[in-house]
Scaffold this active site. Sequence first.
Site, PDB file in Angstrom:
ATOM      1  N   GLY A  85       0.959  -1.270   0.011  1.00 37.46           N
ATOM      2  CA  GLY A  85      -0.075  -0.041   0.071  1.00 37.46           C
ATOM      3  C   GLY A  85       0.928   1.095   0.074  1.00 37.46           C
ATOM      4  O   GLY A  85       2.046   1.297  -0.785  1.00 37.46           O
TER       5      GLY A  85
ATOM      6  N   SER B 182       5.883  -4.990  -1.396  1.00 34.82           N
ATOM      7  CA  SER B 182       5.631  -3.703  -1.757  1.00 34.82           C
ATOM      8  C   SER B 182       6.190  -3.075  -0.573  1.00 34.82           C
ATOM      9  O   SER B 182       7.289  -2.779  -0.102  1.00 34.82           O
ATOM     10  CB  SER B 182       4.400  -3.385  -2.383  1.00 34.82           C
ATOM     11  OG  SER B 182       4.556  -2.020  -2.988  1.00 34.82           O
ATOM     12  N   ALA B 183       5.201  -2.312   0.096  1.00 33.55           N
ATOM     13  CA  ALA B 183       5.572  -1.246   1.279  1.00 33.55           C
ATOM     14  C   ALA B 183       6.101  -2.203   2.387  1.00 33.55           C
ATOM     15  O   ALA B 183       6.829  -1.905   3.179  1.00 33.55           O
ATOM     16  CB  ALA B 183       4.311  -0.502   1.611  1.00 33.55           C
TER      17      ALA B 183
ATOM     18  N   HIS C 140       8.562  -3.266  -7.359  1.00 37.07           N
ATOM     19  CA  HIS C 140       7.823  -2.861  -8.782  1.00 37.07           C
ATOM     20  C   HIS C 140       8.933  -2.338  -9.817  1.00 37.07           C
ATOM     21  O   HIS C 140       8.454  -1.370 -10.544  1.00 37.07           O
ATOM     22  CB  HIS C 140       6.818  -2.044  -8.693  1.00 37.07           C
ATOM     23  CG  HIS C 140       5.802  -2.312  -7.239  1.00 37.07           C
ATOM     24  ND1 HIS C 140       4.770  -3.099  -7.713  1.00 37.07           N
ATOM     25  CD2 HIS C 140       5.771  -1.840  -6.148  1.00 37.07           C
ATOM     26  CE1 HIS C 140       3.991  -3.392  -6.565  1.00 37.07           C
ATOM     27  NE2 HIS C 140       4.406  -2.525  -5.657  1.00 37.07           N
TER      28      HIS C 140
ATOM     29  N   GLU D 205       8.591  -7.093 -11.184  1.00 32.68           N
ATOM     30  CA  GLU D 205       7.282  -7.489 -10.669  1.00 32.68           C
ATOM     31  C   GLU D 205       7.462  -9.180 -10.625  1.00 32.68           C
ATOM     32  O   GLU D 205       8.205  -9.647 -11.703  1.00 32.68           O
ATOM     33  CB  GLU D 205       6.346  -7.154 -11.642  1.00 32.68           C
ATOM     34  CG  GLU D 205       5.887  -5.657 -11.720  1.00 32.68           C
ATOM     35  CD  GLU D 205       5.017  -5.320 -10.286  1.00 32.68           C
ATOM     36  OE1 GLU D 205       3.739  -5.623 -10.680  1.00 32.68           O
ATOM     37  OE2 GLU D 205       5.497  -4.941  -9.395  1.00 32.68           O
TER      38      GLU D 205
END
Length: 231
Positions: A87, A119-120, A156, A195
């Site tokens: 997020g 991700s985060a 990413h 990714e």
Amino acid sequence: MTAVTELLLLSNSTNHGAPTLAHAPLAEFYEGREVRFVPYALADHAGYAEAIGAAFARAGAQLRSVHTEPDPAAALRAAEAVWVGGGNTFRLLRALQRLDGLAAIRAAVADGARYGGASAGTNLACPTIRTTNDMPIVEPAGFAALGLVAFQVNPHYLDPVPGSVHMGETREERIAEFLEEDEPENAVPVVGLREGGWLRVSDGAVTLHGSARVFRRGVEAEECRTGPLSP
């Protein structure tokens, strides 16, 4: 005796056309442990917990979100396993700072809890969040993160597009800007994790699954594929 640090750090939660976390080796990594979920990178904690809980259930893993606990930091400190969802990294960090969650997660990992994130959640495992891609929608009290690894990750990661007429900075240029700053926090390698890829860290040894580009100050970037990685 210090426990072995076990980490699973994903670039992304969802691959195109696939269910959430279908590409992640959740069952293999968590090995039946109850996983405490950190949902603070999104605003809708309950909805996020439900979605990630369903993804874990498909993998045969059990997940409980700490946002339902009266003392989330205590729940994290006592955890045998943690998953930090993706997020907005700035929102995530500020929430954990306010809850004293960073110290709780560090202590749990030091005692042997397994840490995973996407991700985060991967950004949070790094020394700082300075290589996130996110917009700073809130202002945390500093950028220092968990420091579970000694390098930065840019999730990413996107390669420059040859012939593109887009005049904004490429990801490679942004990472170069990070490395040229003369501060100790910026003198660390950056793993540009594409990714679908992830890093498996076990007692300091890093294994790359997928592909990545590793950036170090003063040298050419290194293209890396599945196998041992030495950031």
